[in-house]
Design a protein around this motif. Structure first.
Motif, mmCIF file in Angstrom:
data_model
loop_
_atom_site.group_PDB
_atom_site.id
_atom_site.type_symbol
_atom_site.label_atom_id
_atom_site.label_comp_id
_atom_site.label_asym_id
_atom_site.label_seq_id
_atom_site.Cartn_x
_atom_site.Cartn_y
_atom_site.Cartn_z
ATOM 1 N N UNK A 138 0.701 -1.119 0.012
ATOM 2 C CA UNK A 138 -0.036 0.003 -0.014
ATOM 3 C C UNK A 138 0.870 1.186 -0.022
ATOM 4 N N UNK A 139 0.525 2.247 -0.616
ATOM 5 C CA UNK A 139 1.427 3.332 -1.192
ATOM 6 C C UNK A 139 0.916 4.290 0.136
ATOM 7 N N UNK A 140 1.900 5.011 0.781
ATOM 8 C CA UNK A 140 1.888 5.917 1.507
ATOM 9 C C UNK A 140 1.603 7.386 0.862
ATOM 10 N N UNK A 141 0.368 7.882 1.240
ATOM 11 C CA UNK A 141 -0.094 9.173 0.515
ATOM 12 C C UNK A 141 -0.043 10.209 1.633
ATOM 13 N N UNK A 142 0.233 11.539 1.095
ATOM 14 C CA UNK A 142 0.444 12.272 1.877
ATOM 15 C C UNK A 142 -0.566 13.770 1.493
ATOM 16 N N UNK A 143 -0.769 14.450 2.623
ATOM 17 C CA UNK A 143 -1.971 15.382 2.623
ATOM 18 C C UNK A 143 -1.498 16.778 2.875
ATOM 19 N N UNK A 144 -0.285 16.913 3.231
ATOM 20 C CA UNK A 144 0.479 18.461 3.511
ATOM 21 C C UNK A 144 1.769 18.492 2.615
ATOM 22 N N UNK A 145 1.654 19.846 1.936
ATOM 23 C CA UNK A 145 2.548 20.038 1.178
ATOM 24 C C UNK A 145 3.534 21.181 1.890
ATOM 25 N N UNK A 146 4.746 20.864 1.943
ATOM 26 C CA UNK A 146 5.570 22.088 2.472
ATOM 27 C C UNK A 146 6.667 22.827 1.434
ATOM 28 N N UNK A 147 7.130 22.026 0.390
ATOM 29 C CA UNK A 147 7.861 22.504 -0.722
ATOM 30 C C UNK A 147 7.520 21.177 -1.913
ATOM 31 N N UNK A 148 7.322 21.881 -3.088
ATOM 32 C CA UNK A 148 7.054 21.010 -4.096
ATOM 33 C C UNK A 148 7.403 21.966 -5.400
ATOM 34 N N UNK A 153 6.396 16.203 -7.414
ATOM 35 C CA UNK A 153 5.761 15.133 -6.627
ATOM 36 C C UNK A 153 4.292 15.551 -6.791
ATOM 37 N N UNK A 154 3.803 14.114 -7.069
ATOM 38 C CA UNK A 154 2.386 14.057 -7.200
ATOM 39 C C UNK A 154 1.547 13.626 -5.995
ATOM 40 N N UNK A 155 0.941 14.475 -5.452
ATOM 41 C CA UNK A 155 0.319 14.244 -3.964
ATOM 42 C C UNK A 155 -0.851 13.404 -4.113
ATOM 43 N N UNK A 156 -1.500 13.221 -5.186
ATOM 44 C CA UNK A 156 -2.515 12.057 -5.206
ATOM 45 C C UNK A 156 -1.989 10.615 -5.201
ATOM 46 N N UNK A 157 -0.880 10.414 -6.063
ATOM 47 C CA UNK A 157 -0.243 9.225 -5.663
ATOM 48 C C UNK A 157 0.845 8.971 -4.996
ATOM 49 N N UNK A 158 1.500 10.103 -4.225
ATOM 50 C CA UNK A 158 2.278 10.076 -3.254
ATOM 51 C C UNK A 158 3.682 9.391 -3.793
ATOM 52 N N UNK A 159 4.019 10.015 -5.033
ATOM 53 C CA UNK A 159 5.144 9.672 -5.949
ATOM 54 C C UNK A 159 5.861 10.925 -6.254
ATOM 55 N N UNK A 160 7.275 11.005 -6.449
ATOM 56 C CA UNK A 160 8.026 11.914 -6.945
ATOM 57 C C UNK A 160 8.459 11.326 -8.280
ATOM 58 N N UNK A 161 8.430 12.031 -9.307
ATOM 59 C CA UNK A 161 8.755 11.957 -10.748
ATOM 60 C C UNK A 161 10.140 12.643 -10.970
ATOM 61 N N UNK A 162 11.023 11.950 -11.564
ATOM 62 C CA UNK A 162 12.330 12.487 -11.784
ATOM 63 C C UNK A 162 12.233 13.232 -13.423
ATOM 64 N N UNK A 163 12.351 14.584 -13.476
ATOM 65 C CA UNK A 163 12.508 15.368 -14.389
ATOM 66 C C UNK A 163 13.962 15.790 -14.989
ATOM 67 N N UNK A 164 14.756 15.946 -14.056
ATOM 68 C CA UNK A 164 16.471 16.139 -14.008
ATOM 69 C C UNK A 164 16.953 14.902 -13.673
#
Length: 255
Positions: A138-148, A153-164
């Motif tokens: 089960x993926x751990x999903x987050x509900x608070x965003x400090x820095x994005x 970072x996709x808050x709905x999926x709880x995943x960081x996607x590498x663009x660089x």
């Protein structure tokens, strides 16, 4: 000699004499007909009778020619040229959306960016609600965003996607639950990279895990709960943030 003449004379007297007898005056002579007149009259419609014919006067029969068109049919002609296309019809109604297709394969890395452009990536998110795992994974999903930064970072999926592409640093902080097991993985795509674990205890404690990972374009980094025989859970509340997940780019692959 005279005796023979005497005997022949009575015979000559009894020869029948055939003399043509003219038709009585006033009777019309019979018209001349051919043997095929009856067939021609049957094929064509009857000719209208004139006043002379009705009166019975001698008239020549009207002959109508019958042509059989089937024997005069010519050969099939060549196909004609194609005509000009007609006007377009009215636009139809929009159809319903089809089902989502399967996930595509990973694409190739894009060309290098502008060397003068600054390449950076960073995120920091948290969770204010406790979580009990209900599935084995089960993926751990987050509900608070400090820095994005740049929304990587996709808050709905709880995943960081590498663009660089480059070297990244990641950190996870969790709070255990009394008498419950805590078992998590830091994931890169579908493979475990590091573990966060705490055995059931009377005391709840803070647990932390950090690591650096080399990432390629479109790689995914996320946190997964792993459930075994025991109940797996992490603690948090609405007042304080006990669960955090952080990451940032240390060095890009292309500078």
């Amino acid at each position: 000699m005279f005796d023979h003449l005497v005997l022949l004379s009575p015979v000559l007297l009894f020869l029948p004499l055939v003399i043509p007898v003219p038709p009585p005056r006033g009777a019309p002579p019979a018209p001349c007909r051919r043997c095929c007149d009856d067939l021609e009259l049957q094929e064509g419609p009857p000719a209208p009778q004139t006043g002379d014919q009705k009166s019975g006067l001698n008239q020549m029969p009207e002959v109508r020619t019958y042509i059989n068109m089937t024997i005069l049919k010519g050969d099939k002609g060549n196909r004609g040229d194609r005509g000009t296309p007609g006007k377009s019809g009215e636009e139809g109604a929009t159809g319903s959306q089809g089902p989502m297709g399967p996930k595509g394969t990973k694409g190739q890395a894009g060309p290098p960016g502008n060397p003068c452009k600054t390449q950076d990536a960073a995120f920091s998110v948290g969770r204010r609600k406790s979580l009990h795992s209900v599935d084995y994974y089960q993926a751990l999903v987050f509900d608070t965003e400090f820095v994005n930064l740049h929304g990587h970072f996709d808050m709905f999926k709880g995943k960081f996607y590498c663009h660089v592409p480059g070297i990244y640093f990641f950190n996870v902080n969790i709070h255990t639950w009394n008498f419950k097991e805590t078992y998590l993985h830091i994931m890169r795509n579908d493979k475990e990279q590091a573990i966060v674990y705490a055995q059931p205890s009377e005391r709840s404690i803070m647990q932390s895990q950090s690591l650096m990972l080399p990432l390629e374009l479109n790689d995914e980094v996320w946190v997964r709960l792993y459930k075994r025989e025991r109940e797996n859970a992490v603690y948090s509340d609405d007042v304080d943030v006990y669960i955090t997940f952080n990451g940032y780019l240390i060095k890009p692959t292309l500078e």
